[in-house]
Design an enzyme around this catalytic site. Structure first.
Site, PDB file in Angstrom:
ATOM      1  N   GLU A 284      -2.630  -8.744   5.144  1.00 33.02           N
ATOM      2  CA  GLU A 284      -2.648  -7.752   6.234  1.00 33.02           C
ATOM      3  C   GLU A 284      -3.599  -6.652   5.807  1.00 33.02           C
ATOM      4  O   GLU A 284      -3.273  -5.828   4.951  1.00 33.02           O
ATOM      5  CB  GLU A 284      -1.235  -7.191   6.452  1.00 33.02           C
ATOM      6  CG  GLU A 284      -0.202  -8.221   6.868  1.00 33.02           C
ATOM      7  CD  GLU A 284      -0.381  -8.703   8.296  1.00 33.02           C
ATOM      8  OE1 GLU A 284      -1.337  -8.267   8.984  1.00 33.02           O
ATOM      9  OE2 GLU A 284       0.438  -9.530   8.736  1.00 33.02           O
TER      10      GLU A 284
ATOM     11  N   CYS B 289      -2.199   1.183   9.566  1.00 30.04           N
ATOM     12  CA  CYS B 289      -3.172   0.104   9.754  1.00 30.04           C
ATOM     13  C   CYS B 289      -3.542  -0.032  11.229  1.00 30.04           C
ATOM     14  O   CYS B 289      -4.712  -0.008  11.597  1.00 30.04           O
ATOM     15  CB  CYS B 289      -2.610  -1.191   9.227  1.00 30.04           C
ATOM     16  SG  CYS B 289      -0.985  -1.593   9.869  1.00 30.04           S
TER      17      CYS B 289
ATOM     18  N   SER C  44      -6.281  -2.767   1.704  1.00 28.69           N
ATOM     19  CA  SER C  44      -7.646  -2.709   2.239  1.00 28.69           C
ATOM     20  C   SER C  44      -8.309  -4.093   2.236  1.00 28.69           C
ATOM     21  O   SER C  44      -7.928  -4.977   1.456  1.00 28.69           O
ATOM     22  CB  SER C  44      -8.472  -1.738   1.387  1.00 28.69           C
ATOM     23  OG  SER C  44      -8.557  -2.231   0.079  1.00 28.69           O
TER      24      SER C  44
ATOM     25  N   PRO D 268       0.831  -1.215   0.000  1.00 27.44           N
ATOM     26  CA  PRO D 268       0.000   0.000   0.000  1.00 27.44           C
ATOM     27  C   PRO D 268       0.868   1.269   0.000  1.00 27.44           C
ATOM     28  O   PRO D 268       2.096   1.192  -0.078  1.00 27.44           O
ATOM     29  CB  PRO D 268      -0.761  -0.131   1.314  1.00 27.44           C
ATOM     30  CG  PRO D 268       0.226  -0.778   2.242  1.00 27.44           C
ATOM     31  CD  PRO D 268       1.097  -1.663   1.395  1.00 27.44           C
ATOM     32  N   TRP D 269       0.211   2.430   0.189  1.00 23.17           N
ATOM     33  CA  TRP D 269       0.917   3.708   0.037  1.00 23.17           C
ATOM     34  C   TRP D 269       1.268   4.369   1.369  1.00 23.17           C
ATOM     35  O   TRP D 269       1.856   5.453   1.368  1.00 23.17           O
ATOM     36  CB  TRP D 269       0.066   4.682  -0.804  1.00 23.17           C
ATOM     37  CG  TRP D 269      -1.394   4.735  -0.396  1.00 23.17           C
ATOM     38  CD1 TRP D 269      -2.419   4.078  -1.005  1.00 23.17           C
ATOM     39  CD2 TRP D 269      -1.968   5.450   0.696  1.00 23.17           C
ATOM     40  NE1 TRP D 269      -3.597   4.329  -0.351  1.00 23.17           N
ATOM     41  CE2 TRP D 269      -3.354   5.186   0.701  1.00 23.17           C
ATOM     42  CE3 TRP D 269      -1.458   6.307   1.666  1.00 23.17           C
ATOM     43  CZ2 TRP D 269      -4.226   5.723   1.634  1.00 23.17           C
ATOM     44  CZ3 TRP D 269      -2.326   6.850   2.602  1.00 23.17           C
ATOM     45  CH2 TRP D 269      -3.690   6.554   2.585  1.00 23.17           C
TER      46      TRP D 269
ATOM     47  N   GLU E 262     -13.294   2.488   8.999  1.00 28.54           N
ATOM     48  CA  GLU E 262     -11.895   2.892   9.130  1.00 28.54           C
ATOM     49  C   GLU E 262     -11.686   4.240   8.435  1.00 28.54           C
ATOM     50  O   GLU E 262     -11.861   4.353   7.221  1.00 28.54           O
ATOM     51  CB  GLU E 262     -10.992   1.833   8.472  1.00 28.54           C
ATOM     52  CG  GLU E 262      -9.530   2.150   8.625  1.00 28.54           C
ATOM     53  CD  GLU E 262      -8.603   1.214   7.842  1.00 28.54           C
ATOM     54  OE1 GLU E 262      -8.993   0.711   6.772  1.00 28.54           O
ATOM     55  OE2 GLU E 262      -7.478   0.995   8.317  1.00 28.54           O
TER      56      GLU E 262
ATOM     57  N   THR F  85      -9.826  -5.250  -1.243  1.00 33.69           N
ATOM     58  CA  THR F  85      -8.814  -5.736  -2.190  1.00 33.69           C
ATOM     59  C   THR F  85      -8.310  -7.105  -1.739  1.00 33.69           C
ATOM     60  O   THR F  85      -8.104  -8.003  -2.560  1.00 33.69           O
ATOM     61  CB  THR F  85      -7.650  -4.734  -2.322  1.00 33.69           C
ATOM     62  OG1 THR F  85      -8.169  -3.456  -2.646  1.00 33.69           O
ATOM     63  CG2 THR F  85      -6.675  -5.152  -3.404  1.00 33.69           C
TER      64      THR F  85
ATOM     65  N   LYS G  83       5.149  -5.395  -6.278  1.00 32.80           N
ATOM     66  CA  LYS G  83       4.316  -4.395  -6.968  1.00 32.80           C
ATOM     67  C   LYS G  83       3.855  -3.346  -5.968  1.00 32.80           C
ATOM     68  O   LYS G  83       2.983  -3.593  -5.149  1.00 32.80           O
ATOM     69  CB  LYS G  83       3.099  -5.042  -7.632  1.00 32.80           C
ATOM     70  CG  LYS G  83       2.436  -4.101  -8.617  1.00 32.80           C
ATOM     71  CD  LYS G  83       0.936  -4.203  -8.696  1.00 32.80           C
ATOM     72  CE  LYS G  83       0.202  -3.611  -7.539  1.00 32.80           C
ATOM     73  NZ  LYS G  83       0.251  -2.136  -7.456  1.00 32.80           N
ATOM     74  N   PRO G  84       4.450  -2.174  -5.988  1.00 32.07           N
ATOM     75  CA  PRO G  84       4.050  -1.134  -5.033  1.00 32.07           C
ATOM     76  C   PRO G  84       2.752  -0.441  -5.450  1.00 32.07           C
ATOM     77  O   PRO G  84       2.291  -0.591  -6.580  1.00 32.07           O
ATOM     78  CB  PRO G  84       5.227  -0.157  -5.085  1.00 32.07           C
ATOM     79  CG  PRO G  84       5.832  -0.333  -6.435  1.00 32.07           C
ATOM     80  CD  PRO G  84       5.559  -1.758  -6.857  1.00 32.07           C
ATOM     81  N   SER G  85       2.213   0.334  -4.529  1.00 31.97           N
ATOM     82  CA  SER G  85       1.019   1.127  -4.830  1.00 31.97           C
ATOM     83  C   SER G  85       1.344   2.164  -5.898  1.00 31.97           C
ATOM     84  O   SER G  85       2.411   2.770  -5.867  1.00 31.97           O
ATOM     85  CB  SER G  85       0.549   1.848  -3.558  1.00 31.97           C
ATOM     86  OG  SER G  85      -0.391   2.860  -3.901  1.00 31.97           O
TER      87      SER G  85
HETATM   88  P1  NAD Z   1      -5.600  -0.848  -1.478  1.00 32.51           P
HETATM   89  O1  NAD Z   1      -6.232  -2.151  -1.149  1.00 32.51           O
HETATM   90  O2  NAD Z   1      -6.388   0.155  -2.228  1.00 32.51           O
HETATM   91  O3  NAD Z   1      -4.272  -1.072  -2.350  1.00 32.51           O
HETATM   92  C1  NAD Z   1      -3.205  -1.852  -1.891  1.00 32.51           C
HETATM   93  C2  NAD Z   1      -2.459  -2.450  -3.085  1.00 32.51           C
HETATM   94  O4  NAD Z   1      -3.322  -3.325  -3.796  1.00 32.51           O
HETATM   95  C3  NAD Z   1      -1.925  -1.449  -4.090  1.00 32.51           C
HETATM   96  O5  NAD Z   1      -0.634  -1.843  -4.501  1.00 32.51           O
HETATM   97  C4  NAD Z   1      -2.907  -1.589  -5.242  1.00 32.51           C
HETATM   98  O6  NAD Z   1      -2.340  -1.234  -6.492  1.00 32.51           O
HETATM   99  C5  NAD Z   1      -3.221  -3.060  -5.204  1.00 32.51           C
HETATM  100  N1  NAD Z   1      -4.474  -3.470  -5.845  1.00 32.51           N
HETATM  101  C6  NAD Z   1      -5.531  -2.698  -6.220  1.00 32.51           C
HETATM  102  N2  NAD Z   1      -6.508  -3.467  -6.766  1.00 32.51           N
HETATM  103  C7  NAD Z   1      -6.068  -4.747  -6.687  1.00 32.51           C
HETATM  104  C8  NAD Z   1      -6.633  -6.005  -7.046  1.00 32.51           C
HETATM  105  N3  NAD Z   1      -7.857  -6.093  -7.578  1.00 32.51           N
HETATM  106  N4  NAD Z   1      -5.916  -7.120  -6.812  1.00 32.51           N
HETATM  107  C9  NAD Z   1      -4.688  -7.055  -6.250  1.00 32.51           C
HETATM  108  N5  NAD Z   1      -4.089  -5.894  -5.892  1.00 32.51           N
HETATM  109  C10 NAD Z   1      -4.776  -4.750  -6.117  1.00 32.51           C
HETATM  110  O7  NAD Z   1      -5.067  -0.277  -0.094  1.00 32.51           O
HETATM  111  P2  NAD Z   1      -4.397   1.147   0.197  1.00 32.51           P
HETATM  112  O8  NAD Z   1      -5.441   2.205   0.073  1.00 32.51           O
HETATM  113  O9  NAD Z   1      -3.156   1.265  -0.614  1.00 32.51           O
HETATM  114  O10 NAD Z   1      -3.962   0.990   1.726  1.00 32.51           O
HETATM  115  C11 NAD Z   1      -4.766   1.376   2.786  1.00 32.51           C
HETATM  116  C12 NAD Z   1      -5.376   0.179   3.470  1.00 32.51           C
HETATM  117  O11 NAD Z   1      -4.333  -0.739   3.831  1.00 32.51           O
HETATM  118  C13 NAD Z   1      -6.065   0.509   4.795  1.00 32.51           C
HETATM  119  O12 NAD Z   1      -7.275  -0.206   4.881  1.00 32.51           O
HETATM  120  C14 NAD Z   1      -5.098   0.005   5.856  1.00 32.51           C
HETATM  121  O13 NAD Z   1      -5.673  -0.308   7.089  1.00 32.51           O
HETATM  122  C15 NAD Z   1      -4.514  -1.173   5.182  1.00 32.51           C
HETATM  123  N6  NAD Z   1      -3.220  -1.518   5.767  1.00 32.51           N
HETATM  124  C16 NAD Z   1      -3.129  -2.658   6.524  1.00 32.51           C
HETATM  125  C17 NAD Z   1      -1.930  -2.989   7.135  1.00 32.51           C
HETATM  126  C18 NAD Z   1      -1.807  -4.237   7.966  1.00 32.51           C
HETATM  127  O14 NAD Z   1      -0.673  -4.636   8.267  1.00 32.51           O
HETATM  128  N7  NAD Z   1      -2.878  -4.888   8.366  1.00 32.51           N
HETATM  129  C19 NAD Z   1      -0.811  -2.167   6.981  1.00 32.51           C
HETATM  130  C20 NAD Z   1      -0.936  -1.016   6.204  1.00 32.51           C
HETATM  131  C21 NAD Z   1      -2.156  -0.709   5.588  1.00 32.51           C
END
Ligand code: NAD
Length: 479
Positions: A257, A291, A236, A156-157, A385, A239, A181-183
Site C-alpha cells: 500500500e 495516503c 512510500s 508507516p507513521w 505527493e 520503499t 515492525k512499526p515506523s
Molecule cells: P516509508 O516508506 O519511509 O516508511 C515506511 C516503513 O518502511 C517504516 O516502518 C520504515 O522503517 C520502513 N522502511 C524504511 N526503509 C525500508 C526498507 N529499505 N525496506 C523495508 N522497510 C523499510 O513511509 P512513511 O514516510 O513512513 O509513510 C508515508 C508514505 O506512506 C506516504 O507516501 C503515504 O502515501 C504512504 N501511505 C500509503 C498508504 C496506503 O494505504 N496506500 C497508507 C498510509 C501511508
C-alpha cells in the site's frame, strides 16, 4: 503485564518488544519525540538482526499450532483483541497523540483507536470457507485456502496503530503468525498494541521488533528474510519498490500500500458552500498525512473563485496546535523529514501560485493549513505527493482535459468527483485510474470494501474477503 509498559508515556518509559510472548529489551534504545513539543515521549528498543531472527523463529514455531486451531477460536481471538484495545483506549489514544501529533478528539487518535476496534470486530466476522467448483460424475474440484505462514508487517507513521491492525488482524484471522515492525517515528502505540494482543493470544502468534532505519534497517532485513513468507507493507513508493526487489530471492507474497496523489474534480454544477467541509476533510484529515487524502483539486472555471473562497473561509476557522489541547482540529506535521518536504514544496509553488491562506511555517513542526491556487500539472506541488497540510488548486475548462490531467500521474490510489448530478459524476469517476473513487466525498475507507492502489500506488488489496485471501495459499483439491 510488565510493570515498565504500564508507566505513562510522560515518564519517558522504555517500551519493550514482545517476542515469543515475552517482553524483550535490548542493550540499546532510541528516543521517540513529540512533534508538538520536541520532548521525549518514550524509548523503543534498538533491535539487531539476532532479535529479528528470534521473532521470526517464535512466529514460525507458533504457526503450526495456530494454523491448526479451529475457525471459531481464531474469530474469538479477534474479538478478544478488540476488547483489550477498548479497555486501553484512552492510554493508546494519548500515546498516539504524543508520538504522532494528531488531536486526541475529533478525527484524531481516539477515532484511530475506535477504528482499530471496528476493524478487529469486522475481521472476526470473515472466514475462509472452501469452495466447490465442480462435483458429480465429471469429478470433484474444491478450492481451499491455507494460511501462508509467517507474515512480516511494516507500517508507516501516519496512522500507526490502525494500519498495524489492518496488517495483523487478517493474518491472525487466517491462521498466520506475525512479526510487526512499526515506523521508528511512531513505534510506541504499536509496541503497546502487540503487548495487549499477547495477553489474549498464544505466545509467538504476534511478535514485534523495533529499530531505527539508519542503524539496523529491520524492514530491509525482513524483506529478504528466509523465514518470512509474506510482507504486508504500507509506506512510500520507493520503499515499496526496494521491498519488492529484496523479496525476489524468496519469492515472498506482497501486499504493498504505497503513496498516493489523489485528484478531486469539481464540476460546474456544485454548490461551493455545501462542498467546502467535505473538500476540507478530504484534503486535511490528519494534517494531510493520509495516503488517500485529496492531494490535487481540479475546479471548473465557472465555480473556481467561489470554491476557492468557500474553502478558504472554512480553513480560516480551523484550529491547529498541540493535539492534547481541547479544540485542536489539526496537529503538527509528524516529523522533521516530512515538514522539510512540505516547506520545500510550498516555497516552489509560491513562484507561480497564489497563496489563499497559510503558506508560512509556524513554530517547531507546526504548519498552517495552506491553499495555493492557480497551479497546474507540471508544478512540483501538483505532481508530487505533499503528504502534509497543503492543497494545490487547479482551474479547468474541459472535462476531457481534466480527466487526462488527473490520470497523468504515476500514482493511482484514490480520486473523487464532486457534482450535483451523481450519474454524471459516476461516469467520470469510473474513468479515473485509481483503486477507489468517491463521489461528493473523499477518503472514506471501510472494512467491508477492498482497498488498494493501481499503477505506482501499490499491489494487492486489504480488507474484506479479498484482503483476507492475500494471507493464504490457494490449493485445489481434485478427486
Ligand atoms: P516509508 O516508506 O519511509 O516508511 C515506511 C516503513 O518502511 C517504516 O516502518 C520504515 O522503517 C520502513 N522502511 C524504511 N526503509 C525500508 C526498507 N529499505 N525496506 C523495508 N522497510 C523499510 O513511509 P512513511 O514516510 O513512513 O509513510 C508515508 C508514505 O506512506 C506516504 O507516501 C503515504 O502515501 C504512504 N501511505 C500509503 C498508504 C496506503 O494505504 N496506500 C497508507 C498510509 C501511508
Amino acid at each position: 503485564m510488565n510493570e515498565q509498559v504500564k508507566q505513562t508515556a510522560e515518564s519517558g518509559a522504555l517500551f519493550p518488544m514482545t517476542i515469543g510472548g515475552k517482553a524483550v529489551m535490548t542493550g540499546a534504545s532510541f528516543a521517540v519525540t513529540n512533534p508538538a513539543t520536541g520532548e521525549v515521549v518514550g524509548y523503543a528498543p534498538e533491535a539487531q538482526a539476532s532479535e529479528l531472527d528470534a521473532a521470526v523463529a517464535a512466529a514460525a514455531e507458533a504457526f503450526t499450532s495456530w494454523a491448526a486451531t479451529d475457525d471459531a477460536t481464531r474469530a474469538a481471538a479477534c474479538h478478544a483483541i478488540a476488547d483489550r484495545i477498548e479497555a486501553h483506549a484512552e492510554e493508546l489514544a494519548r500515546l498516539i497523540t504524543l508520538e504522532q501529533g494528531k488531536p486526541l478528539g475529533g478525527i484524531g487518535s481516539m477515532f484511530e483507536v475506535q477504528g482499530a476496534v471496528g476493524w478487529c470486530r469486522y475481521t472476526a466476522g470473515l472466514s475462509l470457507t472452501a469452495e466447490v467448483i465442480a462435483s458429480g460424475e465429471g469429478g470433484n474440484v474444491e478450492k481451499v485456502r491455507k494460511p501462508l505462514g509467517v507474515v512480516g508487517s511494516i507500517t508507516p507513521w501516519n496512522w500507526p496503530m490502525l494500519i498495524a491492525v489492518w496488517h495483523i488482524l487478517p493474518a491472525v484471522r487466517c491462521g498466520c503468525t506475525v512479526v510487526s515492525k512499526p515506523s521508528p517515528f511512531t513505534p510506541l502505540a504499536t509496541l503497546r498494541l502487540v503487548a495487549l494482543m499477547n495477553e489474549v493470544l498464544p505466545a509467538g502468534v504476534v511478535n514485534i521488533v523495533t529499530g531505527n532505519d539508519s542503524t539496523t534497517n529491520l524492514g530491509a532485513l525482513m524483506s529478504a528474510h528466509k523465514g518470512i513468507r509474506k510482507i504486508v507493507f504500507t509506506g512510500s513508493t520507493p520503499t515499496g519498490q526496494s521491498i519488492m526487489r529484496s523479496a525476489a530471492d524468496t519469492l515472498k507474497r506482497l501486499t504493498l500500500e504505497l503513496g498516493g496523489n489523489d485528484a478531486g474534480i469539481v464540476l460546474p454544477d456544485v454548490d461551493p458552500q455545501a462542498i467546502a467541509e467535505g473538500l476540507f476533510w478530504g484534503a486535511f484529515i490528519n494534517a494531510g498525512q493520509t495516503c488517500a487524502a485529496l492531494k490535487r483539486l481540479y475546479v471548473h472555471e465557472d465555480v473556481y473563485d467561489a470554491v476557492c473562497e468557500a474553502l478558504t473561509a472554512y480553513v480560516a476557522k480551523v484550529r491547529f496546535g498541540n493535539g492534547l489541547d481541547d479544540g485542536t482540529v489539526l496537529g503538527p506535521v509528524s516529523n522533521r523529514m516530512q515538514f522539510d518536504k512540505v516547506v520545500a514544496l510550498v516555497e516552489s509553488a509560491k513562484a507561480k501560485g497564489r497563496v489563499l491562506i497559510g503558506g508560512a511555517p509556524g513554530e517547531g513542526l507546526f504548519y498552517p493549513p495552506t491553499l495555493i491556487a492557480d497551479l497546474e500539472n507540471g508544478d512540483p506541488l501538483v505532481d508530487q505527493e505533499q503528504f502534509g497540510p497543503v492543497l494545490p488548486i487547479i482551474k479547468f475548462r474541459d472535462v476531457e482535459d481534466v480527466i487526462a490531467a488527473a490520470n497523468a500521474n504515476p500514482a493511482g490510489l484514490g480520486g473523487s468527483v464532486w457534482s450535483a448530478d451523481p450519474a454524471r459524476a459516476r461516469a467520470i469517476a469510473t474513468r479515473l485510474e485509481c483503486g477507489t473513487v468517491w463521489i461528493n466525498q473523499h477518503g472514506m475507507i471501510r472494512p467491508d470494501a477492498p482497498f488498494g492502489g493501481t499503477k505506482m500506488s501499490g499491489l494487492g488489496v486489504e480488507f474484506a474477503q479479498d484482503g483476507l485471501h492475500e494471507y493464504t495459499d490457494l490449493q485445489i483439491v481434485i478427486s
